[in-house]
Design an enzyme around this catalytic site. Structure first.
Site, short mmCIF file in Angstrom:
data_model
loop_
_atom_site.label_atom_id
_atom_site.label_comp_id
_atom_site.label_asym_id
_atom_site.label_seq_id
_atom_site.Cartn_x
_atom_site.Cartn_y
_atom_site.Cartn_z
N LYS A 29 14.46 -0.63 -2.09
CA LYS A 29 13.12 -0.27 -1.55
C LYS A 29 12.96 1.02 -1.22
O LYS A 29 14.02 1.75 -0.88
CB LYS A 29 13.19 -1.05 -0.14
CG LYS A 29 13.28 -2.60 -0.04
CD LYS A 29 13.31 -3.18 1.34
CE LYS A 29 11.83 -3.18 2.02
NZ LYS A 29 11.85 -3.81 3.17
N GLN A 67 7.32 -0.03 -2.14
CA GLN A 67 7.64 -0.53 -3.50
C GLN A 67 8.96 -1.15 -3.51
O GLN A 67 9.97 -0.69 -2.65
CB GLN A 67 7.47 0.43 -4.51
CG GLN A 67 7.21 -0.38 -5.95
CD GLN A 67 7.04 0.90 -7.08
OE1 GLN A 67 7.75 1.78 -7.04
NE2 GLN A 67 6.03 0.65 -8.04
N ASP A 126 7.99 -9.13 13.56
CA ASP A 126 7.35 -9.50 12.48
C ASP A 126 7.91 -10.60 11.63
O ASP A 126 7.77 -10.75 10.63
CB ASP A 126 7.11 -8.21 11.45
CG ASP A 126 5.81 -8.67 10.41
OD1 ASP A 126 5.07 -9.67 10.76
OD2 ASP A 126 5.83 -7.63 9.50
N ASN A 149 0.89 -1.39 -0.04
CA ASN A 149 -0.07 0.01 -0.09
C ASN A 149 0.90 1.11 -0.15
O ASN A 149 0.42 2.28 -0.66
CB ASN A 149 -0.98 0.08 1.27
CG ASN A 149 -1.89 -1.13 1.09
OD1 ASN A 149 -2.30 -1.38 0.13
ND2 ASN A 149 -2.25 -1.84 2.24
#
Length: 1124
Positions: free
Chosen positions: A855, A837, A964, A834
């Site tokens: 990135k 990229q 994460d 979202n």
């Protein structure tokens, strides 16, 4: 006929890869190949030890198609332990004619021996049952005419007609001439009259070696061993195939009377020994009589002066020695050789000594020993060890004494399936001997339960070791209790225990320990794997360490240690004990400081030396030590000049200067001085950098195409360093428009200007339309990100990065390796979210071109997203390089945006990689044909898990929390190495409490993270357990079908992910350990890595990817995988 006619499994070596061979010898004894009215038979015997696959006897339809089709009645020969035979009674004589074979297998390799039977009343008889020749030999195949008929004679090869002779020209000896024989000439040749049939045919078999005479090997370029007594060189191995009655490496050694076989252990039990037995051996030997006999029926004794198989060998004995038709020349003592032509010690058949019949070993490394005597003594190449599966091992070490040779073999990991009969084999010129012995491999014991902690104090613990029940074999010889502090990188300590209850003494107070039990069984290498680990914490004692400890240099010989005032809860007298030790020298001092003071000067130190200091508060009992603090004393000399000074990234107005400095000189600042070359010294510019940890700086505002003189100094308490020489910096020229345009060009300029204005108008209209479309999107994003421009989340400055975290004291900016914007060549978009990229690019780093993943954040990213992205760069800079994390290549700031270059992983993320391996979904035909559910093996899946555990162990040592950890954030690099990625949520602290709202990976989060937003390395361990479940399930969705609300409710009640159907209990147990409710009971990443490495060494199928009936994959719910 006696049932001795046999197939003997002995030892022609079939070469396999490396140093391992598969070994088998076959001997087929054909009783009475010429069939009359008497009983005839074929018998197969497996001698020595039991083969893994049964031997078979059958009709050879490859050699002769038009023979009888009746199946053979193969029975067990009751006179021998491992023997098969076929017996034909007289009434079945009409069905006997034809070709036969006997076949044996070792490790899937087949050895087949062929022979024939024919009627004694046939019209012709062969000169010999088989004939062996070398490639290129001139061959005459002969048949003797027995019956005279007025018919044409015909000759067939493998049942196909090849030649005929008119009735009036049929000679007494019918011949087939083959000049320069080739391997394709080999086969079964038969002769009969044209009016005859199979019943009246005579057979002989031609064997053509693949190589010329005395050559062997794939290219036939090796010289054969000199095979004596009509032994034949095998074209594949170069070994001699010895005729029946002889043995040894060169077939020189004669067996005892009426014995045969590779080791002469088999015996002909008939009244006249081996009379009437035709022995057939593997190609290229063929068939012959036993030594001392000749004729098609092997029932004729040798004439005087002849000996050996078919009596083809002539005795030429020296010294008047006697000739024996079975053994040849019988030499007197002191003489040897085929003709007794050499003087010397008489050769002695080797004997294997000191080898027990049964050996019990523990799984692991094993070094069996074979010891043999004989003359000459066996050499290294002449001693081998045969495993139960037929694998032949060669010695890894060898030595000999005056009377014995000792071969030492190495099996790096022997396992229970290796149990069975092993054979020590010795084959010399003096003969061959084999000694079978039984090996029983025992499984090392391992406790099934972790030890229980009964009681603890500040320096002791009472433990129930719970040594039973255990997995593996007993009896247990001894028991060890292993223990060590959890957070110390120390080796395991252990004590020997005899009772189930034991007390551990001399422990540190308020320290978390882990302990486990190791069982030891009898025999070498009997130490089993440690059992499950139990953790406990000793009680506190004394006072906690002083708070607010701070250590700073005071002078060249003094350090100042300060702390906050101490207010003890008891009225006992107390003092502060300070321990000071030098890093460079073995110098330690302990100082007592009154409890009412808040500082102490550490005196009499050495300049430029690093010291480690810790403190504790003592009363009658000793308190807890603080964490170590380190500091350098001030320098007594000027600092050394900065080293490795480099000037890079030069433009028309800026340049980047980098350097390194040495530790220990109390360097407080760096000064960069630069001026235009040629100008006065007082016209220089000084840039003072007070943070000595910064090692690069970007000079800005320089003049284009100008030469500068640059000096760099280091400063400390003594003064500034003395630069050895200046560095030259020349800026690049600035691109300029032409200064003057001729009048002749004005018209052209006017035309071009008009066209340019038209294009500009069109472009402006297009931009206005585009801006109107984008305005709608910006309005939708405005509410969420209305404060984005109020204060930049990230500030850049020439290779440094600062995060605005809204705290009183911002830490020092992060220094990162700078990439030049022009050195980045973007290629394809390989990932998109979202607000971010990822693009594939080619970058230039240190002069080398390489692939990289770039990135970057999208335009609509929020301030938190920018801060997390910059935080990822900060984490990567601090972590450094490790093979199992995605490593930083560099970063670049362009137009206010940060571009992060990391390693490129060609195989993408682990989650997609696992799901692509679900071959039953992507290629069902392949899955069914190969009976597999995945293109990945159990070993590959465990390697992925071990790679991630290794990387997370490194992160935990660096005190970083990932937060994460999931398969989607693991990348698969070159050589399928798993690398941890996506450090946007990582934190460099031992405990992190999340205080802001954001997207949460609920299905991977630990209970304490869900309930209290607390993140530790132990919560990363929980996430790792879920990742391990993803690997085993080939990319399944955790808790598929459950909502996040259900997880919040069920996890505290003890609900956990179910065991995948293809998962071994040991792997699932490791997952369950990671999901323990109490964080301190979960294993560390180091312990997880030890468990996985052991599983990889076991070579056991811990993750079953075989396609079984009603196989189903774990469910996938992509919508549920989005972070909550």
């Amino acid at each position: 006929m006696d049932s001795l006619a046999s197939l003997v499994l002995c030892g022609v070596s079939l070469l396999l890869s490396g140093t391992v061979e598969g070994a088998m010898d076959l001997i087929l004894i054909n009783s009475l190949p010429l069939v009359s009215d008497a009983e005839t038979s074929l018998t197969c015997i497996a001698s020595g030890w039991r083969p893994h696959e049964p031997i078979t006897i059958g009709r050879d339809f490859e050699a002769l198609m038009n023979q009888h089709q009746d199946p053979l009645e193969v029975t067990q020969d009751v006179t021998r332990e491992w023997a098969k035979k076929v017996v034909w009674k007289r009434e079945k004589a009409s069905k006997i004619n034809g070709a036969y074979f006997c076949e044996g297998r070792v490790r899937g390799e087949a050895i087949r021996i062929r022979t024939m039977k024919m009627r004694q009343q046939a019209s012709f008889l062969p000169a010999t049952l088989t004939m062996t020749v070398d490639k290129g030999d001139n061959v005459n195949i002969s048949f003797k005419k027995v019956l005279i008929k007025e018919e044409d004679a015909v000759i067939y090869k493998n049942g196909s007609f090849i030649h005929s002779v008119p009735r009036h020209e049929v000679p007494d000896i019918l011949e087939v001439h083959l000049p320069h024989a080739q391997p394709q000439d080999a086969g079964v040749y038969s002769a009969r009259y044209i009016g005859g049939n199979l019943f009246t045919s005579a057979f002989t078999r031609l064997i053509v070696r693949r190589c010329e005479a005395q050559k062997w090997g794939p290219e036939c370029n090796h010289l054969c061993t000199a095979c004596m007594n009509n032994g034949v060189c095998h074209e594949d191995t170069g070994e001699c195939i010895c005729p029946p009655g002889f043995m040894g490496r060169t077939c020189e050694k004669a067996c005892e009377l009426h014995t045969f076989g590779r080791t002469c252990k088999e015996r002909c039990s008939g009244q006249e020994g081996c009379k009437s037995y035709v022995f057939c051996l593997p190609d290229p030997y063929g068939c012959s009589c036993a030594t001392g006999w000749k004729g098609l029926q092997c029932n004729e004794a040798c004439h005087p002066g002849f000996y050996g198989p078919d009596c083809k060998l002539r005795c030429s004995c020296n010294n008047g020695e006697m000739c024996d038709r079975f053994q040849g020349c019988l030499c007197s003592p002191g003489w040897q050789g085929l003709q007794c032509e050499r003087e010397g010690i008489q050769r002695m058949t080797p004997k294997i000594v000191d080898l027990p019949d049964h050996i019990e070993v523990n799984s692991g490394k094993f070094n069996p020993i074979c010891k043999a005597s004989g003359w000459p003594l066996p050499t290294n190449e002449e001693m081998t060890l045969v495993k139960p599966d037929g694998t032949v091992l060669h010695p890894k070490d060898f030595n000999h004494t005056d009377h014995f040779s000792v071969a030492i073999f190495t099996i790096h990991r022997i396992l229970p399936p290796d149990s069975g009969v092993w054979v020590c084999s010795v084959n010399t010129v003096a003969g061959m001997v084999e000694k079978p012995f039984n090996i029983s491999v025992k499984v090392l014991p391992k406790p099934l339960n972790a030890p229980n902690v009964i009681d603890t104090g500040h320096n002791f613990a009472v433990i129930n070791i719970s040594s039973e029940p255990y997995f593996g074999d007993g009896p247990i010889k001894s028991k060890k209790l292993l223990y060590k502090p959890v957070n110390h990188y120390e080796a395991w300590q252990h004590i020997q225990v005899t009772n189930e209850i034991v007390t551990l003494n001399y422990l540190e107070p308020r320290t978390e320990y882990e302990l486990c039990v190791q069982l030891v069984r009898r025999g070498e290498g009997g130490e089993g794997h440690p059992g499950p680990v139990r953790r406990f914490t000793t009680a506190s004692i004394g006072l906690p360490p002083p708070r607010g400890l701070n250590l700073l240099p005071k002078s060249q010989t003094t350090l100042n240690l300060t702390w906050q005032p101490i207010f003890p809860s008891s009225e006992d007298d107390f003092y502060v004990e300070v321990e000071r030790r030098s890093v460079q020298k073995s110098d330690q001092q302990n100082i007592k400081v009154p409890g009412n003071l808040t500082s102490v000067l550490l005196n009499n130190l050495h300049p430029r030396e690093q010291y480690v200091v810790r403190a504790r508060v003592n009363t009658k009992a000793q308190g807890e030590w603080s964490e170590d603090l380190t500091a350098w004393t001030l320098s007594d000399i000027l600092p050394p000049q900065p080293e490795n000074i480099k000037i890079s990234n030069i433009t028309h107005s800026s340049a980047v200067i980098s350097w390194t400095i040495l530790d220990g000189y109390s360097i407080s600042s760096i000064t960069i001085r630069y001026k235009v070359q040629g100008k006065n010294e007082d016209q220089h510019v000084d840039v003072k950098i007070k943070n000595a940890t910064i090692t690069q700086y970007q000079l800005k505002g320089l003049e284009p195409e100008t030469a500068y003189q640059v000096d760099i100094f280091a400063e400390n308490n003594i003064g500034s360093s003395n630069p050895a020489f200046s560095h030259e910096l020349v800026t690049l020229p600035e691109s300029q428009a032409p200064a003057d345009l001729g009048g002749g060009k004005m018209l052209l300029i006017a035309i071009l200007g008009s066209a340019g204005m038209t294009c500009l108008t069109v472009l402006l209209a297009f931009l206005i339309i585009l801006q109107l479309k984008r305005a709608n999107v910006q309005r939708r994003m405005a509410q969420a990100f209305q404060n984005v421009r109020e204060e930049p989340a990230v500030q850049f400055n020439s290779g440094t990065l600062a995060l605005n975290r809204k705290v009183k004291n911002n830490p020092d900016p992060t220094i990162y390796p700078v990439l030049d914007w022009n050195d980045i060549k973007f290629q394809d978009v390989i990932g998109e979210g979202n607000f971010g990229q990822v693009l594939k690019a080619r970058i230039k780093k240190d002069g080398l071109r390489m692939d990289a993943a770039i990135k970057r954040m999208k335009e609509y990213a929020s301030k938190d997203d920018h801060r997390d992205f910059a935080g990822e760069l900060e984490v990567l800079c601090k972590l450094g390089h490790h093979p199992n994390i995605i490593n930083l290549l560099g970063a670049c700031e362009h137009r206010g945006y940060l571009y992060l270059a990391i390693e490129y992983a060609p195989h993408g993320n682990l989650l997609d990689f696992l799901r692509k391996s679900r071959v039953l979904e992507t290629d069902p035909a392949f899955a069914i044909a190969n009976s597999t559910a995945s293109t990945l093996s159990s070993q590959q899946l465990l390697h992925f898990a071990a790679d991630v555990a290794r990387g997370m162990d490194y992160l935990s040592q660096k005190q970083f929390i990932h937060r994460d950890l999931a398969a989607r954030n693991i990348l698969v690099g070159e050589n399928y190495v798993a690398k941890i990625a996506d450090f946007g949520l990582s934190r460099g602290q031992e405990v992190y409490v999340k205080k802001t709202m954001g997207r949460l990976p609920v299905r991977w989060m630990a209970i304490e993270s869900l309930n209290y937003s607390v993140y530790t390395t132990n919560s990363d361990v929980w996430s790792y357990g879920v990742l391990l479940w993803e690997i085993v399930s080939l990319g399944g969705t955790p808790y598929c079908g459950m909502t996040c609300a259900e997880l919040y409710e069920k996890l505290p009640q003890g609900y956990r992910l179910e065991k995948p159907l293809n998962c071994d209990d040991e792997v699932y147990d490791l997952m369950r350990q990671c999901w323990r409710e109490k964080p301190y009971e979960r294993p560390s990443f180091a312990q997880i890595l030890v468990s996985l490495n052991r599983m990889l060494e076991e070579r056991k199928t811990y993750v079953n990817t075989t396609l079984y009936e009603k196989f189903t994959y774990a469910g996938i719910d992509c919508s549920a995988e989005e972070a909550a």
